[in-house]
Scaffold this motif. Structure first.
Motif, PDB file in Angstrom:
ATOM      1  N   CYS A  14       0.832  -1.210   0.000  1.00 56.06           N
ATOM      2  CA  CYS A  14       0.000   0.000   0.000  1.00 56.06           C
ATOM      3  C   CYS A  14       0.864   1.258   0.000  1.00 56.06           C
ATOM      4  O   CYS A  14       0.346   2.354  -0.170  1.00 56.06           O
ATOM      5  CB  CYS A  14      -0.934  -0.011   1.209  1.00 56.06           C
ATOM      6  N   PHE A  15       2.188   1.110   0.175  1.00 54.07           N
ATOM      7  CA  PHE A  15       3.067   2.290   0.240  1.00 54.07           C
ATOM      8  C   PHE A  15       3.692   2.513  -1.129  1.00 54.07           C
ATOM      9  O   PHE A  15       4.620   1.807  -1.521  1.00 54.07           O
ATOM     10  CB  PHE A  15       4.138   2.101   1.314  1.00 54.07           C
ATOM     11  N   LYS A  16       3.144   3.501  -1.859  1.00 53.70           N
ATOM     12  CA  LYS A  16       3.584   3.710  -3.235  1.00 53.70           C
ATOM     13  C   LYS A  16       4.733   4.710  -3.308  1.00 53.70           C
ATOM     14  O   LYS A  16       5.273   4.955  -4.386  1.00 53.70           O
ATOM     15  CB  LYS A  16       2.421   4.226  -4.099  1.00 53.70           C
ATOM     16  N   GLU A  17       5.064   5.348  -2.204  1.00 53.44           N
ATOM     17  CA  GLU A  17       6.188   6.288  -2.171  1.00 53.44           C
ATOM     18  C   GLU A  17       6.832   6.187  -0.790  1.00 53.44           C
ATOM     19  O   GLU A  17       6.223   5.669   0.151  1.00 53.44           O
ATOM     20  CB  GLU A  17       5.707   7.718  -2.462  1.00 53.44           C
ATOM     21  N   ARG A  18       8.048   6.689  -0.674  1.00 55.48           N
ATOM     22  CA  ARG A  18       8.753   6.511   0.606  1.00 55.48           C
ATOM     23  C   ARG A  18       8.105   7.322   1.721  1.00 55.48           C
ATOM     24  O   ARG A  18       8.015   6.863   2.854  1.00 55.48           O
ATOM     25  CB  ARG A  18      10.232   6.878   0.455  1.00 55.48           C
ATOM     26  N   PHE A  19       7.635   8.556   1.377  1.00 51.01           N
ATOM     27  CA  PHE A  19       7.008   9.365   2.417  1.00 51.01           C
ATOM     28  C   PHE A  19       5.709   8.686   2.879  1.00 51.01           C
ATOM     29  O   PHE A  19       4.856   8.342   2.060  1.00 51.01           O
ATOM     30  CB  PHE A  19       6.719  10.787   1.908  1.00 51.01           C
ATOM     31  N   GLY A  20       5.595   8.487   4.181  1.00 51.57           N
ATOM     32  CA  GLY A  20       4.418   7.801   4.728  1.00 51.57           C
ATOM     33  C   GLY A  20       4.675   6.324   4.999  1.00 51.57           C
ATOM     34  O   GLY A  20       3.916   5.696   5.723  1.00 51.57           O
ATOM     35  N   THR A  21       5.737   5.781   4.409  1.00 53.66           N
ATOM     36  CA  THR A  21       6.075   4.374   4.687  1.00 53.66           C
ATOM     37  C   THR A  21       6.666   4.303   6.097  1.00 53.66           C
ATOM     38  O   THR A  21       7.584   5.067   6.415  1.00 53.66           O
ATOM     39  CB  THR A  21       7.107   3.853   3.653  1.00 53.66           C
ATOM     40  N   PRO A  22       6.147   3.412   6.945  1.00 56.00           N
ATOM     41  CA  PRO A  22       6.658   3.392   8.321  1.00 56.00           C
ATOM     42  C   PRO A  22       8.136   3.023   8.375  1.00 56.00           C
ATOM     43  O   PRO A  22       8.669   2.396   7.451  1.00 56.00           O
ATOM     44  CB  PRO A  22       5.797   2.335   9.010  1.00 56.00           C
ATOM     45  N   ARG A  23       8.769   3.403   9.488  1.00 55.42           N
ATOM     46  CA  ARG A  23      10.217   3.214   9.576  1.00 55.42           C
ATOM     47  C   ARG A  23      10.583   1.814  10.031  1.00 55.42           C
ATOM     48  O   ARG A  23      11.747   1.429   9.962  1.00 55.42           O
ATOM     49  CB  ARG A  23      10.817   4.275  10.500  1.00 55.42           C
ATOM     50  N   GLN A  24       9.608   1.073  10.512  1.00 49.99           N
ATOM     51  CA  GLN A  24       9.854  -0.334  10.838  1.00 49.99           C
ATOM     52  C   GLN A  24       8.560  -1.124  10.604  1.00 49.99           C
ATOM     53  O   GLN A  24       7.471  -0.560  10.660  1.00 49.99           O
ATOM     54  CB  GLN A  24      10.318  -0.508  12.286  1.00 49.99           C
ATOM     55  N   PRO A  25       8.698  -2.435  10.381  1.00 46.98           N
ATOM     56  CA  PRO A  25       7.484  -3.235  10.215  1.00 46.98           C
ATOM     57  C   PRO A  25       6.721  -3.282  11.533  1.00 46.98           C
ATOM     58  O   PRO A  25       7.290  -3.065  12.593  1.00 46.98           O
ATOM     59  CB  PRO A  25       8.028  -4.621   9.863  1.00 46.98           C
TER      60      PRO A  25
END
Ligand code: SAM
Length: 247
Positions: A14-25
């Motif tokens: 669901c993360f199509k770009e780095r911004f907003g992707t969490p920093r850890q699972p």
């Protein structure tokens, strides 16, 4: 010893770009991902028995890195401007840009693994899968270095009536609106902005700013006021240059 590796598959997330992707699972448990093994590698049999594990390790390539050259000291977001040696961090910018994430295995269908709690950007090449073994992998008393004195901040997240109405509109697109809303809240609670934009834990940026991030095929537009995020709109994603900025 081989010095090059071929991906066994590529993950859709669901993360199509780095911004907003969490920093850890695990930080955004409602996030989702689908890992399809490359059919030409005929690896279906290699998955046999994996269905009994609730969590798996993914070893992957940080394929979206844009850094030129290697910096041996980096600015982890939690250090709020201070630097530390890259090997004391989980930065994507490493001599070998290899990531390691433990994610939840929801189910396996043929060659396809359905996952949640991911921190990988869509399209990440996957090099290997290993089962998560608490007996070997969980060390609750391990020392955690500089991270012990650097708590993550938590942002209060509010949803406007307009955003809630937008969410209802997502249902026809086959999206689980409750899960989508949960993922938005979990992402914003972590304040994904770099330190330069968010200020420090003691001195958060007091200014009001509007930002956007992409989740699945939607653009989530939100306003930050201090440590409060208000979701203003959730729109179908378009590559619109007037869309609110990603910091
Ligand atoms: C700090 S790293 C940690 C990744 C992994 N859990 C690890 O420890 O190796 C997570 C960040 O890497 C970035 N990222 C994730 N997938 C990526 C990719 N394929 N290419 C470049 N950056 C990526 C995202 O910005 C995400 O917030």
């Amino acid at each position: 010893m081989p010095n090059s590796f071929e991906p066994i598959g590529f993950i859709e997330t669901c993360f199509k770009e780095r911004f907003g992707t969490p920093r850890q699972p695990g930080l955004v448990p409602s996030s989702w991902g689908i890992l399809r093994l490359r059919p030409e590698l005929n690896l279906s049999d290699a998955l046999q028995g994996l269905e009994g594990f609730s969590h798996i390790w993914l070893i992957f390539v940080f394929h979206q890195n844009t850094n030129k050259g290697l910096k041996t000291k980096v600015h982890p977001p939690r250090m709020e401007g201070e630097k530390i040696g890259l090997f004391a961090t989980r930065t994507p910018h490493r001599p070998n840009p290899i990531g390691l994430s433990v994610v939840k295995l929801e189910r396996i269908e043929g060659n396809t693994l359905h996952l949640s709690g991911v921190d990988l950007v869509d399209g990440s090449p996957i090099l290997d899968i290993k089962p998560y073994l608490p007996s070997a992998d969980s060390l609750p008393h391990a020392q955690v270095g500089w991270t012990s004195s650097r708590p993550e901040r938590t942002v209060e997240v509010l949803m406007t009536e307009e955003a809630t109405a937008d969410l209802r509109g997502l249902l026809p697109a086959g999206i689980d609106a409750t899960r989508f809303k949960e993922a938005v809240r979990e992402i914003l609670e972590l304040d994904p902005r770099p330190t330069f934009y968010k200020g420090t834990l003691e001195k958060p940026n007091p200014y009001t700013d509007v930002y956007g991030f992409r989740l699945d095929d939607f653009n989530v537009v939100y306003r930050m006021e201090g440590v409060r995020a208000t979701v203003l709109h959730i729109q179908k994603w378009t590559d619109d240059p007037s869309a609110p900025p990603r910091p």
